[in-house]
Write an enzyme that holds these catalytic residues in place. Structure first.
Site, PDB file in Angstrom:
ATOM      1  N   GLY A 194       0.797  -1.213   0.000  1.00 43.60           N
ATOM      2  CA  GLY A 194       0.000   0.000   0.000  1.00 43.60           C
ATOM      3  C   GLY A 194       0.834   1.268   0.000  1.00 43.60           C
ATOM      4  N   ARG A 235       2.335  13.802  -8.586  1.00 47.08           N
ATOM      5  CA  ARG A 235       2.398  13.165  -9.894  1.00 47.08           C
ATOM      6  C   ARG A 235       0.994  12.821 -10.377  1.00 47.08           C
ATOM      7  NH1 ARG A 235       5.137   7.342  -8.142  1.00 47.08           N
ATOM      8  NH2 ARG A 235       3.302   6.438  -7.144  1.00 47.08           N
ATOM      9  N   ASP A 279       6.979   4.578 -10.781  1.00 45.48           N
ATOM     10  CA  ASP A 279       7.998   4.479  -9.739  1.00 45.48           C
ATOM     11  C   ASP A 279       9.406   4.569 -10.333  1.00 45.48           C
ATOM     12  OD1 ASP A 279       9.607   4.098  -7.555  1.00 45.48           O
ATOM     13  OD2 ASP A 279       8.383   2.537  -6.683  1.00 45.48           O
ATOM     14  N   ASP A 315       3.852  -4.633  -7.699  1.00 40.87           N
ATOM     15  CA  ASP A 315       3.190  -3.406  -7.257  1.00 40.87           C
ATOM     16  C   ASP A 315       3.623  -2.196  -8.075  1.00 40.87           C
ATOM     17  OD1 ASP A 315       5.476  -4.308  -5.415  1.00 40.87           O
ATOM     18  OD2 ASP A 315       5.507  -2.152  -5.118  1.00 40.87           O
ATOM     19  N   GLY A 332       7.494   7.541   6.150  1.00 40.18           N
ATOM     20  CA  GLY A 332       6.492   8.049   5.221  1.00 40.18           C
ATOM     21  C   GLY A 332       6.885   9.293   4.461  1.00 40.18           C
TER      22      GLY A 332
END
Length: 490
Positions: free
Chosen positions: A85, A172, A259, A249, A121
């Site tokens: 996630g 983004r 990514d 992912d 994070g």
């Protein structure tokens, strides 16, 4: 500006989690992609306003609705992790562009979420700048990609590798952030009904040409995803791009590159080249990307099997037939890309052998990938059969290039367009510059020292990768400048 919340509202609750992000201490814009903003129907002046900066730095929507962290699972280097996630990111909502296309607005570096798994994070400035540079370069090269809309400084610091680094947020946009891993999460945590809801939503969002009532719609979605991924990876190969962390992912159903953490580009041509520090065994090396993409697609197919047919054996057979097409599709796309790089417009049965000979010669001669093909596009070889400049891009085994030249000239006898037309087409196919690893690192290093000029100069050049210029960004690294490892930045 209208922001919808389709993903958060239309899908089962387990696929996302609402967030209450904290605004950074002193957010400020470092880079704003104005052409991209305008194409999305966004006013750059508003994005620079306090309300715009609040949106881009912490997901503060004008309507007050909360952003969400998207849930997904993933095979990371072959090992299944059932709950990944958005551990440092959020989906703010969906933007409707003037042409009616929906785009996700997604922020990275906004702080911990329920998926952070012990991480802080946040994002350092360097990885944010890398994503901005490389994603815009990929778009200019004509490769489907998520794109950085903005980079903002947070006014805070983050600890990375024992150093305090300036914190940043990258905003983004993408047609979707639905990944193979999203389906894996739905299958692992929600069961068949959740997979069905996700598949129907994905079809509506990304495959509007598929009839939502067609009993074969899920097989068709898989088929088109296979097509998209085959074309995407072939385009990566054509510019020497190495994703670096091609886990499930990071494999999208939209067929966009997603990514840019440990990504890199080939300097000298080596099919087994990898840069990512975490890819210790070269699983995601340049030449292995087609294989691993098919592997990822197999994981998607496993999630869809129960939807495709109630008879499991029959469903598996149908899925296998679709997956078997990947190799043919990729090979066809790869051949097209590299034929164009050699300036070939027509098809011939011996083209594979010719291309393999060129690539083998480049590998044995340690030729710089980008310089070689750009030199091959020059006036001297194309218009005057003078291949001296091409020959000099090889560090050794120059005589092998002479054999390639002879074979290419023989092959060109089967072409019909003029040398001038071929020259112009090759210059639009083989870029002068790509985001070379050492220039990206130099721009990031200067930014950490407070000098943003190298970043802005490099970014401006990368927006026009096929244009001639005397800016030095086409130069390969010296021995001291070579980048040997890239890092995720988490």
């Amino acid at each position: 500006m209208l922001l919808s919340r389709h993903y958060a509202q239309d899908l089962p609750e387990g696929l996302s989690a609402p967030l209450s992000p904290t605004a950074p201490a002193q957010p400020s814009l470092i880079a704003l992609n104005e052409p991209l903003a305008r194409s999305l129907g966004l006013d750059p002046d508003w994005l620079r306003s306090p309300e715009g900066i609040a949106l881009l730095s912490s997901g503060a929507r004008p309507d007050g609705k909360p952003p969400v962290a998207m849930a997904y699972a993933g095979h990371q280097f072959g090992h299944f992790v059932p709950s990944l996630g958005d551990g440092r990111a959020m989906l703010v909502g969906e933007l409707t562009a003037p042409d009616g296309t929906l785009y996700d607005l997604h922020l990275k570096g906004t702080g911990p979420t329920m998926f952070s798994r012990g991480g802080d994070g946040y994002c350092a400035l360097g990885p944010a700048l890398r994503e901005y540079l490389v994603s815009d370069a990929m778009a200019a090269l004509g490769i489907p990609t998520a794109r950085a809309l903005a980079v903002l400084s947070t006014g805070e610091t983050v600890e990375r590798d024992g150093q305090a680094r300036p914190g940043a947020v990258v905003a983004r946009v993408a047609k979707s952030h639905i990944r193979v891993g999203t389906f894996q999460y739905a299958a692992a945590h929600g069961g068949l009904s959740t997979v069905r809801a996700l598949a129907d939503f994905t079809i509506q969002r990304l495959f509007p040409e598929i009839n939502p009532h067609d009993p074969q719609r899920y097989l068709t979605m898989l088929t088109q995803t296979v097509h998209r991924q085959a074309a995407l990876v072939a385009r990566w190969m054509g510019v020497g791009f190495i994703h670096g962390v091609l886990n499930t992912d990071n494999c999208t159903l939209s067929g966009e590159t997603l990514d840019y953490g440990p990504c890199a580009f080939l300097d000298t041509y080596d099919p087994l080249k990898s840069f990512s520090f975490v890819d210790q065994h070269g699983r995601y090396a340049y030449g292995r990307q087609p294989h691993i993409t098919l592997w990822n697609l197999c994981r998607l197919a496993e999630c869809l099997v129960p939807l495709i047919d109630t008879d499991e054996e029959r469903a598996i057979g149908q899925v296998q037939d679709v997956l078997k097409e990947f190799d043919r599709l990729f090979h066809q796309e790869w051949l097209t890309a590299f034929r164009q790089k050699l300036g070939l417009e027509t098809q011939h049965e011996d083209d594979v052998r010719l291309l393999e000979h060129f690539l083998s010669t480049m590998h044995q001669g340690d030729a710089d990938f980008t310089q070689f093909f750009r030199a091959l596009s020059g006036e001297a070889p194309v218009l005057h059969d003078n291949y001296h400049a091409v020959r000099e891009t090889l560090r050794h085994h120059h005589g092998h290039m002479d054999l390639c030249r002879t074979e290419l000239l023989h092959r060109l006898e089967k072409e019909t367009r003029s040398p001038q037309e071929r020259h112009e087409a090759m210059l639009k196919t083989n870029p002068r510059i790509i985001p070379r690893n050492h220039f990206v690192e130099q721009a990031i290093g200067a930014a950490y020292s407070g000098d943003m000029a190298p970043f802005h100069s490099l970014h401006q050049a990368l927006r026009h990768p096929f244009d001639e210029a005397d800016d030095g960004f086409d130069l390969p690294p010296t021995a001291e400048e070579q980048v040997t490892n890239t890092y995720c930045g988490t």
